[in-house]
Design a protein around this motif. Structure first.
Motif, PDB file in Angstrom:
ATOM      1  N   ILE A 157     -22.602   1.497 -11.306  1.00 18.12           N
ATOM      2  CA  ILE A 157     -21.728   2.232 -10.399  1.00 18.12           C
ATOM      3  C   ILE A 157     -20.362   1.569 -10.377  1.00 18.12           C
ATOM      4  O   ILE A 157     -20.221   0.372 -10.629  1.00 18.12           O
ATOM      5  CB  ILE A 157     -22.319   2.330  -8.979  1.00 18.12           C
ATOM      6  N   TRP A 158     -19.361   2.365 -10.062  1.00 16.04           N
ATOM      7  CA  TRP A 158     -17.968   1.964 -10.234  1.00 16.04           C
ATOM      8  C   TRP A 158     -17.178   2.103  -8.942  1.00 16.04           C
ATOM      9  O   TRP A 158     -17.538   2.848  -8.039  1.00 16.04           O
ATOM     10  CB  TRP A 158     -17.307   2.822 -11.320  1.00 16.04           C
ATOM     11  N   GLY A 159     -16.047   1.388  -8.892  1.00 20.24           N
ATOM     12  CA  GLY A 159     -15.062   1.573  -7.838  1.00 20.24           C
ATOM     13  C   GLY A 159     -15.521   1.136  -6.461  1.00 20.24           C
ATOM     14  O   GLY A 159     -16.273   0.172  -6.294  1.00 20.24           O
ATOM     15  N   ASP A 160     -15.079   1.876  -5.455  1.00 19.43           N
ATOM     16  CA  ASP A 160     -15.379   1.537  -4.063  1.00 19.43           C
ATOM     17  C   ASP A 160     -16.874   1.529  -3.781  1.00 19.43           C
ATOM     18  O   ASP A 160     -17.354   0.723  -2.979  1.00 19.43           O
ATOM     19  CB  ASP A 160     -14.679   2.521  -3.123  1.00 19.43           C
ATOM     20  N   LEU A 161     -17.624   2.429  -4.429  1.00 16.86           N
ATOM     21  CA  LEU A 161     -19.069   2.456  -4.210  1.00 16.86           C
ATOM     22  C   LEU A 161     -19.714   1.165  -4.713  1.00 16.86           C
ATOM     23  O   LEU A 161     -20.676   0.666  -4.106  1.00 16.86           O
ATOM     24  CB  LEU A 161     -19.692   3.668  -4.908  1.00 16.86           C
ATOM     25  N   ALA A 162     -19.191   0.608  -5.797  1.00 11.82           N
ATOM     26  CA  ALA A 162     -19.709  -0.659  -6.309  1.00 11.82           C
ATOM     27  C   ALA A 162     -19.473  -1.782  -5.305  1.00 11.82           C
ATOM     28  O   ALA A 162     -20.353  -2.624  -5.068  1.00 11.82           O
ATOM     29  CB  ALA A 162     -19.051  -0.996  -7.646  1.00 11.82           C
ATOM     30  N   ARG A 163     -18.289  -1.813  -4.706  1.00 15.04           N
ATOM     31  CA  ARG A 163     -17.985  -2.840  -3.701  1.00 15.04           C
ATOM     32  C   ARG A 163     -18.894  -2.691  -2.479  1.00 15.04           C
ATOM     33  O   ARG A 163     -19.404  -3.680  -1.939  1.00 15.04           O
ATOM     34  CB  ARG A 163     -16.520  -2.743  -3.280  1.00 15.04           C
ATOM     35  N   THR A 164     -19.076  -1.456  -2.038  1.00 16.81           N
ATOM     36  CA  THR A 164     -19.926  -1.207  -0.871  1.00 16.81           C
ATOM     37  C   THR A 164     -21.369  -1.593  -1.154  1.00 16.81           C
ATOM     38  O   THR A 164     -22.045  -2.208  -0.314  1.00 16.81           O
ATOM     39  CB  THR A 164     -19.858   0.280  -0.476  1.00 16.81           C
ATOM     40  N   PHE A 165     -21.849  -1.256  -2.361  1.00 21.96           N
ATOM     41  CA  PHE A 165     -23.222  -1.591  -2.737  1.00 21.96           C
ATOM     42  C   PHE A 165     -23.417  -3.109  -2.778  1.00 21.96           C
ATOM     43  O   PHE A 165     -24.422  -3.625  -2.285  1.00 21.96           O
ATOM     44  CB  PHE A 165     -23.556  -0.981  -4.098  1.00 21.96           C
ATOM     45  N   VAL A 195     -27.867   5.831 -15.242  1.00 21.79           N
ATOM     46  CA  VAL A 195     -27.388   6.552 -14.071  1.00 21.79           C
ATOM     47  C   VAL A 195     -26.079   5.944 -13.594  1.00 21.79           C
ATOM     48  O   VAL A 195     -25.901   4.726 -13.618  1.00 21.79           O
ATOM     49  CB  VAL A 195     -28.441   6.508 -12.949  1.00 21.79           C
ATOM     50  N   SER A 196     -25.163   6.797 -13.153  1.00 26.13           N
ATOM     51  CA  SER A 196     -23.891   6.328 -12.630  1.00 26.13           C
ATOM     52  C   SER A 196     -23.489   7.197 -11.447  1.00 26.13           C
ATOM     53  O   SER A 196     -24.186   8.145 -11.086  1.00 26.13           O
ATOM     54  CB  SER A 196     -22.814   6.365 -13.721  1.00 26.13           C
ATOM     55  N   ASN A 197     -22.352   6.847 -10.840  1.00 26.56           N
ATOM     56  CA  ASN A 197     -21.852   7.643  -9.721  1.00 26.56           C
ATOM     57  C   ASN A 197     -20.843   8.662 -10.213  1.00 26.56           C
ATOM     58  O   ASN A 197     -20.191   8.468 -11.246  1.00 26.56           O
ATOM     59  CB  ASN A 197     -21.246   6.751  -8.638  1.00 26.56           C
ATOM     60  N   ALA A 198     -20.724   9.734  -9.472  1.00 24.31           N
ATOM     61  CA  ALA A 198     -19.792  10.808  -9.807  1.00 24.31           C
ATOM     62  C   ALA A 198     -18.663  10.810  -8.785  1.00 24.31           C
ATOM     63  O   ALA A 198     -18.776  11.398  -7.707  1.00 24.31           O
ATOM     64  CB  ALA A 198     -20.512  12.158  -9.818  1.00 24.31           C
ATOM     65  N   PHE A 199     -17.597  10.084  -9.108  1.00 29.32           N
ATOM     66  CA  PHE A 199     -16.425  10.011  -8.240  1.00 29.32           C
ATOM     67  C   PHE A 199     -16.848   9.593  -6.820  1.00 29.32           C
ATOM     68  O   PHE A 199     -17.551   8.623  -6.647  1.00 29.32           O
ATOM     69  CB  PHE A 199     -15.680  11.344  -8.260  1.00 29.32           C
ATOM     70  N   ASN A 200     -16.430  10.349  -5.795  1.00 31.68           N
ATOM     71  CA  ASN A 200     -16.770  10.006  -4.410  1.00 31.68           C
ATOM     72  C   ASN A 200     -17.937  10.819  -3.878  1.00 31.68           C
ATOM     73  O   ASN A 200     -18.199  10.827  -2.667  1.00 31.68           O
ATOM     74  CB  ASN A 200     -15.545  10.210  -3.507  1.00 31.68           C
ATOM     75  N   THR A 201     -18.648  11.492  -4.766  1.00 34.55           N
ATOM     76  CA  THR A 201     -19.727  12.385  -4.345  1.00 34.55           C
ATOM     77  C   THR A 201     -21.037  11.635  -4.120  1.00 34.55           C
ATOM     78  O   THR A 201     -21.847  12.017  -3.273  1.00 34.55           O
ATOM     79  CB  THR A 201     -19.938  13.486  -5.403  1.00 34.55           C
ATOM     80  N   THR A 202     -21.266  10.561  -4.862  1.00 35.34           N
ATOM     81  CA  THR A 202     -22.551   9.864  -4.870  1.00 35.34           C
ATOM     82  C   THR A 202     -22.729   8.999  -3.618  1.00 35.34           C
ATOM     83  O   THR A 202     -21.792   8.338  -3.175  1.00 35.34           O
ATOM     84  CB  THR A 202     -22.663   8.986  -6.115  1.00 35.34           C
ATOM     85  N   TYR A 203     -23.979   9.021  -3.096  1.00 31.05           N
ATOM     86  CA  TYR A 203     -24.341   8.169  -1.957  1.00 31.05           C
ATOM     87  C   TYR A 203     -25.523   7.290  -2.358  1.00 31.05           C
ATOM     88  O   TYR A 203     -26.424   7.736  -3.070  1.00 31.05           O
ATOM     89  CB  TYR A 203     -24.729   9.008  -0.741  1.00 31.05           C
ATOM     90  N   ILE A 204     -25.508   6.039  -1.889  1.00 23.49           N
ATOM     91  CA  ILE A 204     -26.619   5.121  -2.123  1.00 23.49           C
ATOM     92  C   ILE A 204     -27.175   4.662  -0.784  1.00 23.49           C
ATOM     93  O   ILE A 204     -26.432   4.190   0.081  1.00 23.49           O
ATOM     94  CB  ILE A 204     -26.177   3.909  -2.961  1.00 23.49           C
ATOM     95  N   HIS A 205     -28.500   4.821  -0.603  1.00 25.40           N
ATOM     96  CA  HIS A 205     -29.168   4.430   0.638  1.00 25.40           C
ATOM     97  C   HIS A 205     -30.221   3.373   0.311  1.00 25.40           C
ATOM     98  O   HIS A 205     -31.046   3.563  -0.592  1.00 25.40           O
ATOM     99  CB  HIS A 205     -29.839   5.633   1.297  1.00 25.40           C
ATOM    100  N   LEU A 206     -30.209   2.264   1.034  1.00 27.59           N
ATOM    101  CA  LEU A 206     -31.179   1.195   0.851  1.00 27.59           C
ATOM    102  C   LEU A 206     -32.203   1.234   1.982  1.00 27.59           C
ATOM    103  O   LEU A 206     -31.842   1.181   3.161  1.00 27.59           O
ATOM    104  CB  LEU A 206     -30.477  -0.169   0.831  1.00 27.59           C
ATOM    105  N   ASN A 207     -33.475   1.371   1.594  1.00 27.77           N
ATOM    106  CA  ASN A 207     -34.587   1.445   2.552  1.00 27.77           C
ATOM    107  C   ASN A 207     -34.360   2.501   3.637  1.00 27.77           C
ATOM    108  O   ASN A 207     -34.527   2.238   4.836  1.00 27.77           O
ATOM    109  CB  ASN A 207     -34.821   0.083   3.209  1.00 27.77           C
ATOM    110  N   PRO A 208     -33.986   3.718   3.254  1.00 30.28           N
ATOM    111  CA  PRO A 208     -33.810   4.757   4.281  1.00 30.28           C
ATOM    112  C   PRO A 208     -35.147   5.170   4.884  1.00 30.28           C
ATOM    113  O   PRO A 208     -36.191   5.088   4.232  1.00 30.28           O
ATOM    114  CB  PRO A 208     -33.180   5.914   3.492  1.00 30.28           C
ATOM    115  N   SER A 209     -35.121   5.620   6.105  1.00 27.46           N
ATOM    116  CA  SER A 209     -36.354   6.026   6.813  1.00 27.46           C
ATOM    117  C   SER A 209     -36.642   7.504   6.540  1.00 27.46           C
ATOM    118  O   SER A 209     -36.397   8.378   7.385  1.00 27.46           O
ATOM    119  CB  SER A 209     -36.210   5.769   8.323  1.00 27.46           C
ATOM    120  N   ILE A 210     -37.152   7.776   5.344  1.00 30.16           N
ATOM    121  CA  ILE A 210     -37.512   9.139   4.972  1.00 30.16           C
ATOM    122  C   ILE A 210     -38.925   9.115   4.397  1.00 30.16           C
ATOM    123  O   ILE A 210     -39.381   8.086   3.886  1.00 30.16           O
ATOM    124  CB  ILE A 210     -36.518   9.749   3.955  1.00 30.16           C
TER     125      ILE A 210
END
Length: 319
Positions: A157-165, A195-210
């Motif tokens: 994953i790239w960009g801001d999402l990579a930093r957040t992850f 697998v990669s992210n698509a611009f600002n569309t992709t979301y990553i959730h760690l241990n979500p309650s689903i």
């Protein structure tokens, strides 16, 4: 003269809609929606991620192109007269039908133009890398997901999402983490997929309650914790592990495909090192001239390497 009465049809699934008709009560699956620039200011406070809304007055237009959030051939377009109301009884869970199997992804048997969801256990995380793509500075982070069958899927994953992850995964170090990626895109390089992210569309959730994550945890055969690479020296020491179970093309596929001058760090980490590798020779190698082999294990201990060399030369001299 009596006015014409508009009859609204019963609820239908989105994928059964005929865009030529005017009125529907709809439900069912994902549909892409867009707002024209002139109306963004009007609606930006009315639409928030995770909220459910009843939307009134919109149109459906043709929808195509790369990285679509829906496989449908149309999308919603809002007007100035479009209205939003809360919808309290709408399910917020991620429908299981959007999750793709690792085997399907790795075989490239999904529509590469449509984004998808994936769930897996995080099996290893690389450090955040500063790279240059198309002449611009960027950052990326790579990690592996593992499914219930033990198959591994490479993710970058790239960009801001990579930093957040990176910031989020540090909070889960030394714990078992199940990751859900929503609206992921499929990348291909020389027949290998990741697998990669698509611009600002992709979301990553760690241990979500689903429910899907709860079910996944109950069936996990491997409960190993997340190992993080904290610095450059640690990264170099850990890199050979990234070779286990992977082919050369799979490693090279992690290079930024728009900047082939970048060498994946696990390749450069081998320079100057001496180690032992256990190579898997499959039936494909025996039946063809295929030159790709899978590394099953490796050893870096100097005494083991020296012992192997002594035994090998002794056998050669005996013959």
């Amino acid at each position: 003269m009596a006015s014409k009465q508009i009859i609204i049809s019963p609820y239908v699934n989105i994928n059964e809609i005929n865009p030529a008709l005017d009125h529907y009560k709809i439900r069912g699956t994902r549909v892409h929606a867009s707002i024209e620039d002139a109306l963004v200011k009007k609606f930006h406070n009315q639409i928030n991620v995770g909220e459910s809304k009843i939307i009134d007055t919109f149109s459906l237009v043709d929808y195509d192109g790369d990285y679509r959030t829906s496989a449908l051939g149309f999308k919603m377009v809002f007007y100035r007269t479009t209205t939003f109301k809360p919808c309290d009884d709408f399910s917020v869970r991620v429908p299981e039908k959007y999750f793709q199997e690792f085997s399907t992804i790795l075989a490239g048997k999904i529509d590469k133009q449509v984004l998808f969801d994936v769930v897996g256990q995080i099996a290893g995380v690389d450090s955040l890398d500063n790279v240059k793509t198309k002449g611009k500075e960027n950052v990326k982070i790579s990690f592996d997901l593992q499914d219930l069958s033990g198959d591994r899927l490479s993710c970058t994953i790239w960009g801001d999402l990579a930093r957040t992850f990176e910031a989020s995964i540090k909070e889960h170090e030394n714990s078992v983490v199940v990751c859900v990626i929503r609206f992921a895109c499929l990348k291909e390089w020389k027949g290998n997929y990741n697998v990669s992210n698509a611009f600002n569309t992709t979301y990553i959730h760690l241990n979500p309650s689903i429910p899907e994550v709860k079910k996944f945890r109950q069936m996990m055969p491997n409960t190993s914790v997340v190992e993080l690479v904290q610095n450059e020296d640690e990264a170099k020491n850990r890199q050979p592990k990234l070779f286990v179970g992977k082919k050369d093309d799979e490693l090279v596929s992690q290079i930024a495909e728009d900047d082939l001058n970048i060498m994946f760090v696990s390749l450069s980490a081998l320079i100057g090192k001496t180690m032992l590798f256990k190579i898997s020779i499959t039936i494909n190698n025996l039946k063809s001239d295929k030159g790709s082999y899978v590394v099953e294990k490796f050893w870096e201990k100097e005494d083991m390497v020296n012992q192997f060399v002594k035994e090998t030369y002794r056998k050669v001299n005996d013959n």
